[in-house]
Design a protein around this motif. Structure first.
Motif, PDB file in Angstrom:
ATOM      1  N   UNK A 187     -26.705 -58.817  -5.908  1.00  0.00           N
ATOM      2  CA  UNK A 187     -26.279 -58.386  -4.573  1.00  0.00           C
ATOM      3  C   UNK A 187     -24.846 -57.737  -5.124  1.00  0.00           C
ATOM      4  N   UNK A 188     -24.777 -56.320  -5.436  1.00  0.00           N
ATOM      5  CA  UNK A 188     -23.600 -55.794  -6.032  1.00  0.00           C
ATOM      6  C   UNK A 188     -22.627 -55.467  -5.011  1.00  0.00           C
ATOM      7  N   UNK A 189     -21.504 -55.770  -4.962  1.00  0.00           N
ATOM      8  CA  UNK A 189     -20.503 -55.344  -4.078  1.00  0.00           C
ATOM      9  C   UNK A 189     -19.889 -53.972  -4.850  1.00  0.00           C
ATOM     10  N   UNK A 190     -19.977 -52.999  -3.682  1.00  0.00           N
ATOM     11  CA  UNK A 190     -19.323 -51.543  -4.065  1.00  0.00           C
ATOM     12  C   UNK A 190     -17.935 -51.499  -4.273  1.00  0.00           C
ATOM     13  N   UNK A 191     -17.472 -50.597  -4.879  1.00  0.00           N
ATOM     14  CA  UNK A 191     -15.941 -50.366  -5.349  1.00  0.00           C
ATOM     15  C   UNK A 191     -15.436 -50.094  -3.750  1.00  0.00           C
ATOM     16  N   UNK A 192     -16.183 -49.409  -3.016  1.00  0.00           N
ATOM     17  CA  UNK A 192     -15.706 -48.791  -1.630  1.00  0.00           C
ATOM     18  C   UNK A 192     -15.557 -49.975  -0.832  1.00  0.00           C
ATOM     19  N   UNK A 193     -16.588 -51.069  -0.818  1.00  0.00           N
ATOM     20  CA  UNK A 193     -16.112 -52.227  -0.053  1.00  0.00           C
ATOM     21  C   UNK A 193     -15.112 -53.222  -0.546  1.00  0.00           C
ATOM     22  N   UNK A 194     -15.000 -53.248  -1.813  1.00  0.00           N
ATOM     23  CA  UNK A 194     -13.793 -54.006  -2.386  1.00  0.00           C
ATOM     24  C   UNK A 194     -12.611 -53.383  -1.893  1.00  0.00           C
ATOM     25  N   UNK A 195     -12.411 -52.099  -1.825  1.00  0.00           N
ATOM     26  CA  UNK A 195     -11.190 -51.605  -1.406  1.00  0.00           C
ATOM     27  C   UNK A 195     -11.165 -51.779   0.015  1.00  0.00           C
ATOM     28  N   UNK A 196     -11.957 -51.617   0.930  1.00  0.00           N
ATOM     29  CA  UNK A 196     -11.965 -52.026   2.221  1.00  0.00           C
ATOM     30  C   UNK A 196     -11.648 -53.336   2.543  1.00  0.00           C
ATOM     31  N   UNK A 197     -12.092 -54.098   1.873  1.00  0.00           N
ATOM     32  CA  UNK A 197     -11.809 -55.749   2.156  1.00  0.00           C
ATOM     33  C   UNK A 197     -10.279 -55.875   1.804  1.00  0.00           C
ATOM     34  N   UNK A 198      -9.889 -55.404   0.528  1.00  0.00           N
ATOM     35  CA  UNK A 198      -8.313 -55.341   0.204  1.00  0.00           C
ATOM     36  C   UNK A 198      -7.596 -54.661   1.363  1.00  0.00           C
TER      37      UNK A 198
END
Length: 271
Positions: A187-198
């Motif tokens: 279940x890979x978390x995308x870089x885009x979603x990482x930034x959106x969560x930050x």
């Protein structure tokens, strides 16, 4: 879309029909999923004799293909839309008021839920959380941690998980890191979603409101990600009790589950 939820009962079996134990909801943090709780959900259910639900949030775990919302209020709306009307084969046993335990960004989601829908939350436990209106950015995300997260964004799966594991956990176990790598591949978390969560975590404001529900603040003195002063600031503003573990890392359920369970049990006994 159906919310992905880990469901735990005391002893691993649903209680008889007609019984309504308190229902706890576990909320994880940045780029983590429900499986990162490990055995803690079952242990909480057994210790307190309660039902425990651990959902994935959009962008993480089984919902990793969904975009992570840019506002924590949207995460609360998502949780409520999935969990309030019905759940599994015993919908009557997952009705509010809930008891929320949030770790890191999950603590902010729990706070937003308790503040915006106070009738739905009757207990609140925040672990290594922070609020922008009470703590400065360099305490909410330590500068060294920000540099580590930046490296993780450009690393392969194994490298990224190793960096996150070393950042968040003091107790290093090879088999746990291997499991985390497996989760990230499945279940890979995308870089885009990482930034959106930050961004969602950075932008959230509680506007100095205080939740109606009794709250317990818990933190780790050696947290390399979030300064424990953030939990102290919340506890002081809310006039809530604060427990500080002397040497655990950011991921208290991983590093010190016995201490965490004891703190929650003793607090509930006092209420």
């Amino acid at each position: 879309m159906t919310l992905w939820v880990q469901d735990y009962w005391p002893g691993g079996e649903p209680m008889p029909p007609g019984t309504t134990p308190p229902c706890w909801i576990l909320l994880r943090g940045l780029v983590r999923e429900s499986r990162h709780w490990g055995s803690f959900g079952q242990r909480l259910a057994d210790t307190l004799q309660v039902r425990v639900l651990s959902p994935d949030l959009p962008g993480n775990g089984q919902l990793h293909r969904m975009p992570s919302p840019l506002q924590l209020s949207a995460l609360v709306d998502h949780l409520r839309s999935e969990m309030l009307p019905r759940h599994t084969s015993n919908p009557e046993l997952s009705q509010p008021p809930f008891r929320l335990l949030g770790l890191s960004m999950g603590a902010m989601v729990a706070t937003a839920w308790a503040l915006d829908f106070p009738a739905e939350v009757d207990r609140l436990v925040l672990v290594n959380g922070s609020l922008a209106n009470l703590s400065p950015p360099w305490q909410r995300l330590r500068p060294g941690a920000l540099a580590t997260l930046a490296r993780a964004l450009v690393s392969d799966t194994a490298g990224k998980e190793a960096l996150i594991y070393r950042l968040s956990c003091h107790q290093q176990r090879d088999h746990i890191l291997s499991q985390w790598c497996d989760y990230a591949r499945e279940c890979p978390v995308t870089g885009r979603n990482t930034l959106r969560q930050l961004a969602a975590a950075a932008l959230y404001r509680s506007n100095n409101r205080v939740p109606r529900a009794p709250a317990l603040l818990l933190c780790s003195r050696n947290d390399a990600l979030v300064d424990p002063a953030c939990s102290a600031a919340i506890a002081n503003h809310w006039r809530s009790p604060l427990g500080i573990h002397p040497d655990a890392g950011h991921d208290l359920p991983h590093d010190a589950p016995d201490w965490l369970l004891a703190q929650i049990s003793n607090w509930l006994a006092g209420h």
